[in-house]
Write a protein that holds these residues in place. Structure first.
Motif, PDB file in Angstrom:
ATOM      1  N   SER A  41       0.828  -1.192   0.000  1.00 49.97           N
ATOM      2  CA  SER A  41       0.000   0.000   0.000  1.00 49.97           C
ATOM      3  C   SER A  41       0.875   1.260   0.000  1.00 49.97           C
ATOM      4  O   SER A  41       0.623   2.189  -0.734  1.00 49.97           O
ATOM      5  N   LEU A  42       1.900   1.258   0.829  1.00 46.60           N
ATOM      6  CA  LEU A  42       2.821   2.399   0.874  1.00 46.60           C
ATOM      7  C   LEU A  42       3.554   2.537  -0.451  1.00 46.60           C
ATOM      8  O   LEU A  42       3.688   3.641  -0.981  1.00 46.60           O
ATOM      9  N   ARG A  43       3.993   1.428  -0.997  1.00 51.43           N
ATOM     10  CA  ARG A  43       4.694   1.460  -2.277  1.00 51.43           C
ATOM     11  C   ARG A  43       3.761   1.973  -3.376  1.00 51.43           C
ATOM     12  O   ARG A  43       4.148   2.769  -4.217  1.00 51.43           O
ATOM     13  N   GLY A  44       2.521   1.519  -3.350  1.00 50.95           N
ATOM     14  CA  GLY A  44       1.543   1.966  -4.346  1.00 50.95           C
ATOM     15  C   GLY A  44       1.256   3.450  -4.235  1.00 50.95           C
ATOM     16  O   GLY A  44       1.169   4.154  -5.236  1.00 50.95           O
ATOM     17  N   ARG A  45       1.105   3.911  -3.006  1.00 45.19           N
ATOM     18  CA  ARG A  45       0.852   5.339  -2.807  1.00 45.19           C
ATOM     19  C   ARG A  45       2.047   6.170  -3.242  1.00 45.19           C
ATOM     20  O   ARG A  45       1.892   7.232  -3.838  1.00 45.19           O
ATOM     21  N   THR A  46       3.245   5.711  -2.936  1.00 43.95           N
ATOM     22  CA  THR A  46       4.458   6.431  -3.333  1.00 43.95           C
ATOM     23  C   THR A  46       4.570   6.488  -4.853  1.00 43.95           C
ATOM     24  O   THR A  46       4.886   7.535  -5.424  1.00 43.95           O
ATOM     25  N   ALA A  47       4.301   5.362  -5.515  1.00 45.13           N
ATOM     26  CA  ALA A  47       4.356   5.336  -6.977  1.00 45.13           C
ATOM     27  C   ALA A  47       3.307   6.260  -7.575  1.00 45.13           C
ATOM     28  O   ALA A  47       3.570   6.965  -8.558  1.00 45.13           O
ATOM     29  N   ALA A  48       2.102   6.281  -6.987  1.00 43.85           N
ATOM     30  CA  ALA A  48       1.045   7.157  -7.486  1.00 43.85           C
ATOM     31  C   ALA A  48       1.431   8.621  -7.319  1.00 43.85           C
ATOM     32  O   ALA A  48       1.198   9.439  -8.215  1.00 43.85           O
ATOM     33  N   LEU A  49       2.030   8.960  -6.177  1.00 43.70           N
ATOM     34  CA  LEU A  49       2.489  10.336  -5.961  1.00 43.70           C
ATOM     35  C   LEU A  49       3.565  10.716  -6.967  1.00 43.70           C
ATOM     36  O   LEU A  49       3.569  11.826  -7.499  1.00 43.70           O
ATOM     37  N   ALA A  50       4.494   9.799  -7.216  1.00 48.38           N
ATOM     38  CA  ALA A  50       5.567  10.070  -8.182  1.00 48.38           C
ATOM     39  C   ALA A  50       4.981  10.292  -9.578  1.00 48.38           C
ATOM     40  O   ALA A  50       5.375  11.221 -10.278  1.00 48.38           O
ATOM     41  N   ARG A  51       4.012   9.440  -9.971  1.00 45.35           N
ATOM     42  CA  ARG A  51       3.389   9.609 -11.295  1.00 45.35           C
ATOM     43  C   ARG A  51       2.643  10.935 -11.381  1.00 45.35           C
ATOM     44  O   ARG A  51       2.667  11.614 -12.395  1.00 45.35           O
ATOM     45  N   GLU A  52       1.982  11.310 -10.301  1.00 42.83           N
ATOM     46  CA  GLU A  52       1.203  12.536 -10.294  1.00 42.83           C
ATOM     47  C   GLU A  52       2.079  13.778 -10.364  1.00 42.83           C
ATOM     48  O   GLU A  52       1.741  14.756 -11.017  1.00 42.83           O
ATOM     49  N   HIS A  53       3.234  13.751  -9.710  1.00 45.54           N
ATOM     50  CA  HIS A  53       4.063  14.955  -9.603  1.00 45.54           C
ATOM     51  C   HIS A  53       5.261  14.975 -10.543  1.00 45.54           C
ATOM     52  O   HIS A  53       5.870  16.029 -10.712  1.00 45.54           O
TER      53      HIS A  53
END
Length: 193
Positions: A41-53
């Motif tokens: 979940s943390l890895r997924g959220r981090t990846a989503a943040l990276a893709r978004e920003h």
């Protein structure tokens, strides 16, 4: 009824698989990949943040880099280049803060256009009056940050060389003001809504 072949009234019988005991597995609660659901979940959220920003940050830095080069060239021409005498003391050498303010004003207009059309171009068009008013306010604050770096170097430390002005006003001042601009532009001037 169970028959010796392991069938129940014509149906196949397969015993349920036993759950592993906590003693059998040193990583209780972990998946087969060795990561807990919280890690995924943390890895997924981090990846989503990276893709978004990643895209807007990259575009913001490209716009900022181009405007930074223009700002640096304009400042150095105004402060250190004289049309009649060449390099040394320019027409605004005695007023470096005014020269920097002029270059920041030009750079800010170009920054607005670059960020509105390219960096944050995928976001809905904001209310133009509100957006421009916030942009001007943010840039006045950012200009104050940048000018304070140059003013500190010039008037507190007494450094007035080309290198000192470019390090304090252009490099350090630009890093401080650009960081401030990035955070505030994305939240206030070009919001996602």
């Amino acid at each position: 009824m169970l028959t010796p072949e392991g069938t129940t009234q014509g149906r196949s019988f397969e015993p349920a698989l036993a759950e592993p005991c906590p003693e059998d597995s040193p990583s209780e609660g972990r998946s087969s990949a060795g990561r807990s659901p919280e890690d995924r979940s943390l890895r997924g959220r981090t990846a989503a943040l990276a893709r978004e920003h990643l895209r807007p940050t990259t575009l913001f830095l490209l716009v900022g880099g181009a405007v930074f080069l223009l700002d640096t060239a304009m400042y150095n021409l105004l402060v250190f280049w004289s049309p009649s005498q060449g390099w040394g003391a320019g027409i605004m050498h005695s007023t470096p803060l005014l020269a920097k303010l002029a270059t920041i004003a030009v750079a800010s207009c170009l920054t607005y256009l670059g960020n509105r059309l390219w960096t944050f171009g995928d976001r809905p068009r904001p209310d133009t009056t509100r957006s421009i008013a916030l942009f001007i306010l943010i840039n006045l604050l950012a200009a104050g940050l940048q000018l304070s770096c140059l003013g500190f170097s010039r008037y507190v430390l007494g450094l007035d060389s080309v290198l000192a002005d470019n390090i304090s006003g252009t490099l350090i001042g630009q890093i401080v003001s650009t960081s401030f601009r990035y955070v505030t532009y994305g939240r206030l001037v070009f919001p996602k809504r």
